[in-house]
Design a protein around this motif. Structure first.
Motif, PDB file in Angstrom:
ATOM      1  N   HIS A  85     -49.895  29.591  17.559  1.00 32.71           N
ATOM      2  CA  HIS A  85     -50.893  28.895  18.357  1.00 32.71           C
ATOM      3  C   HIS A  85     -51.562  27.776  17.561  1.00 32.71           C
ATOM      4  N   ALA A  86     -51.951  28.082  16.344  1.00 30.36           N
ATOM      5  CA  ALA A  86     -52.659  27.088  15.517  1.00 30.36           C
ATOM      6  C   ALA A  86     -51.775  25.868  15.260  1.00 30.36           C
ATOM      7  N   ASN A  87     -50.485  26.102  15.044  1.00 33.17           N
ATOM      8  CA  ASN A  87     -49.574  24.978  14.816  1.00 33.17           C
ATOM      9  C   ASN A  87     -49.431  24.107  16.062  1.00 33.17           C
ATOM     10  N   TRP A  88     -49.366  24.767  17.193  1.00 29.27           N
ATOM     11  CA  TRP A  88     -49.265  24.004  18.446  1.00 29.27           C
ATOM     12  C   TRP A  88     -50.486  23.105  18.619  1.00 29.27           C
ATOM     13  N   VAL A  89     -51.660  23.701  18.422  1.00 29.22           N
ATOM     14  CA  VAL A  89     -52.903  22.940  18.603  1.00 29.22           C
ATOM     15  C   VAL A  89     -52.969  21.768  17.623  1.00 29.22           C
ATOM     16  N   ALA A  90     -52.619  22.030  16.367  1.00 30.51           N
ATOM     17  CA  ALA A  90     -52.693  20.965  15.363  1.00 30.51           C
ATOM     18  C   ALA A  90     -51.724  19.841  15.707  1.00 30.51           C
ATOM     19  N   ALA A  91     -50.489  20.204  16.088  1.00 23.29           N
ATOM     20  CA  ALA A  91     -49.488  19.186  16.411  1.00 23.29           C
ATOM     21  C   ALA A  91     -49.916  18.393  17.647  1.00 23.29           C
ATOM     22  N   MET A  92     -50.453  19.089  18.635  1.00 21.93           N
ATOM     23  CA  MET A  92     -50.837  18.429  19.879  1.00 21.93           C
ATOM     24  C   MET A  92     -52.046  17.512  19.660  1.00 21.93           C
ATOM     25  N   ASP A  93     -53.039  18.011  18.939  1.00 19.87           N
ATOM     26  CA  ASP A  93     -54.212  17.179  18.640  1.00 19.87           C
ATOM     27  C   ASP A  93     -53.789  15.886  17.953  1.00 19.87           C
ATOM     28  N   ASP A  94     -52.869  16.034  17.038  1.00 22.01           N
ATOM     29  CA  ASP A  94     -52.372  14.900  16.294  1.00 22.01           C
ATOM     30  C   ASP A  94     -51.668  13.902  17.235  1.00 22.01           C
ATOM     31  N   LEU A  95     -50.863  14.417  18.139  1.00 27.01           N
ATOM     32  CA  LEU A  95     -50.124  13.549  19.064  1.00 27.01           C
ATOM     33  C   LEU A  95     -51.038  12.801  20.036  1.00 27.01           C
ATOM     34  N   VAL A  96     -52.066  13.476  20.539  1.00 26.85           N
ATOM     35  CA  VAL A  96     -52.870  12.840  21.591  1.00 26.85           C
ATOM     36  C   VAL A  96     -54.066  12.066  21.042  1.00 26.85           C
ATOM     37  N   ASP A  97     -54.304  12.163  19.740  1.00 25.14           N
ATOM     38  CA  ASP A  97     -55.452  11.494  19.148  1.00 25.14           C
ATOM     39  C   ASP A  97     -55.426   9.987  19.433  1.00 25.14           C
ATOM     40  N   GLY A  98     -56.440   9.487  20.113  1.00 24.12           N
ATOM     41  CA  GLY A  98     -56.539   8.059  20.410  1.00 24.12           C
ATOM     42  C   GLY A  98     -55.565   7.577  21.477  1.00 24.12           C
ATOM     43  N   GLU A  99     -54.916   8.498  22.207  1.00 22.32           N
ATOM     44  CA  GLU A  99     -53.891   8.093  23.174  1.00 22.32           C
ATOM     45  C   GLU A  99     -54.355   8.169  24.628  1.00 22.32           C
ATOM     46  N   PHE A 100     -55.606   8.508  24.854  1.00 25.79           N
ATOM     47  CA  PHE A 100     -56.152   8.591  26.215  1.00 25.79           C
ATOM     48  C   PHE A 100     -55.395   9.616  27.076  1.00 25.79           C
ATOM     49  N   ILE A 101     -55.038  10.711  26.457  1.00 24.60           N
ATOM     50  CA  ILE A 101     -54.366  11.788  27.184  1.00 24.60           C
ATOM     51  C   ILE A 101     -55.337  12.959  27.317  1.00 24.60           C
ATOM     52  N   ARG A 102     -55.491  13.422  28.564  1.00 25.46           N
ATOM     53  CA  ARG A 102     -56.489  14.462  28.828  1.00 25.46           C
ATOM     54  C   ARG A 102     -55.924  15.856  28.599  1.00 25.46           C
TER      55      ARG A 102
END
Ligand SMILES: [Zn+2]
Ligand SMILES: [Zn+2]
Ligand SMILES: [Zn+2]
Ligand SMILES: [Zn+2]
Ligand SMILES: [Zn+2]
Length: 248
Positions: A85-102
């Motif tokens: 779970h933690a890896n998913w969250v970290a990877a996803m946060d990284d991907l959507v950072d500054g991308e205007f994805i909700r």
């Protein structure tokens, strides 16, 4: 007495109920159940669920990002802190950072999609899909359109170039080139850092300056005056007696 699935409380025996969020047994009395539901531990668990895409299906907790049911002896925080779970969250946060994805809407509801605000488009939420989407030229060009007016970048007659007002410089109008200028150009970044630093907490705005090609001024909302938009003038203004008096 009714048991309320809505709050994660399920019937267990004649004398007790179980909270599947908190994994605890509660005496089967309205007062005890109410007390539990309003308690901080229960609220905290419920909050963790909505922040992490965990929902419940009658008597079992389901994590949408991990696509797995939580074992009954696993607490919510144990699951969230676990590697998958933690890896998913970290990877996803990284991907959507500054991308205007909700992402929040995805995590707190039962939709399988995330919404991209700049493309006005739903994307089936997997790491791979999001990665492809944020790197697509289509998405990057929408991001550029969003960033131009807050970065002082304007189109010019010549389509091959845009003009950066902040740097007074013409740059190649290719999407990736503009993004590189915004994210990596030393002069551009330093200008923003210096100005934002000076204006912090001063109730001043450079929104119009950046969005309108011919606007020369920053605006002080406190003093209701226009100030030439450069570091020197802004510094003078924020240290001026008239401005400081507005705060006393
Ligand atoms: Zn509970
Ligand atoms: Zn999970
Ligand atoms: Zn997009
Ligand atoms: Zn610039
Ligand atoms: Zn002022």
């Amino acid at each position: 007495m009714k048991t309320s699935v809505q709050f994660g409380i399920i019937a267990n025996s004649k004398t007790r109920v179980r909270c599947i969020f908190c994994k605890v047994y509660i005496p089967k009395a309205n007062k005890c159940i109410e007390q539990h539901i309003n308690g901080s531990k229960h609220k905290e668990n419920f909050e963790l669920m909505t922040e992490n895409g965990i929902s419940f299906n009658t008597d079992i907790l389901y994590c949408k990002p991990c696509k797995s049911y939580l074992p009954d002896n696993h607490s919510i925080s144990e699951h969230i802190e676990g590697a998958a779970h933690a890896n998913w969250v970290a990877a996803m946060d990284d991907l959507v950072d500054g991308e205007f994805i909700r992402l929040n809407a995805y995590l707190s509801s039962d939709t399988e999609n995330v919404f991209c605000e700049v493309c006005k488009k739903n994307i089936h939420c997997t790491l791979q899909n999001i990665e492809e989407h944020v790197n697509s030229l289509n998405h990057r060009s929408h991001i550029v359109e969003k960033l131009k007016p807050i970065n002082g970048i304007f189109r010019v007659n010549n389509e091959d170039e845009v003009w950066c007002k902040v740097c007074d410089e013409y740059i190649d109008s290719h999407v990736l080139n503009i993004l590189e200028h915004i994210d990596e150009d030393d002069h551009h970044m330093e200008w923003f850092m210096e100005i934002e630093d000076l204006m912090e907490g001063q109730d001043m705005s450079i929104v119009n300056y950046l969005a309108n090609e011919f606007e020369k001024f920053a605006y002080c909302n406190k003093c209701k005056v226009e100030i030439i938009c450069n570091a020197q003038s802004i510094e003078q203004h924020v240290n001026s007696e008239s401005h400081l008096n507005q705060f006393s």
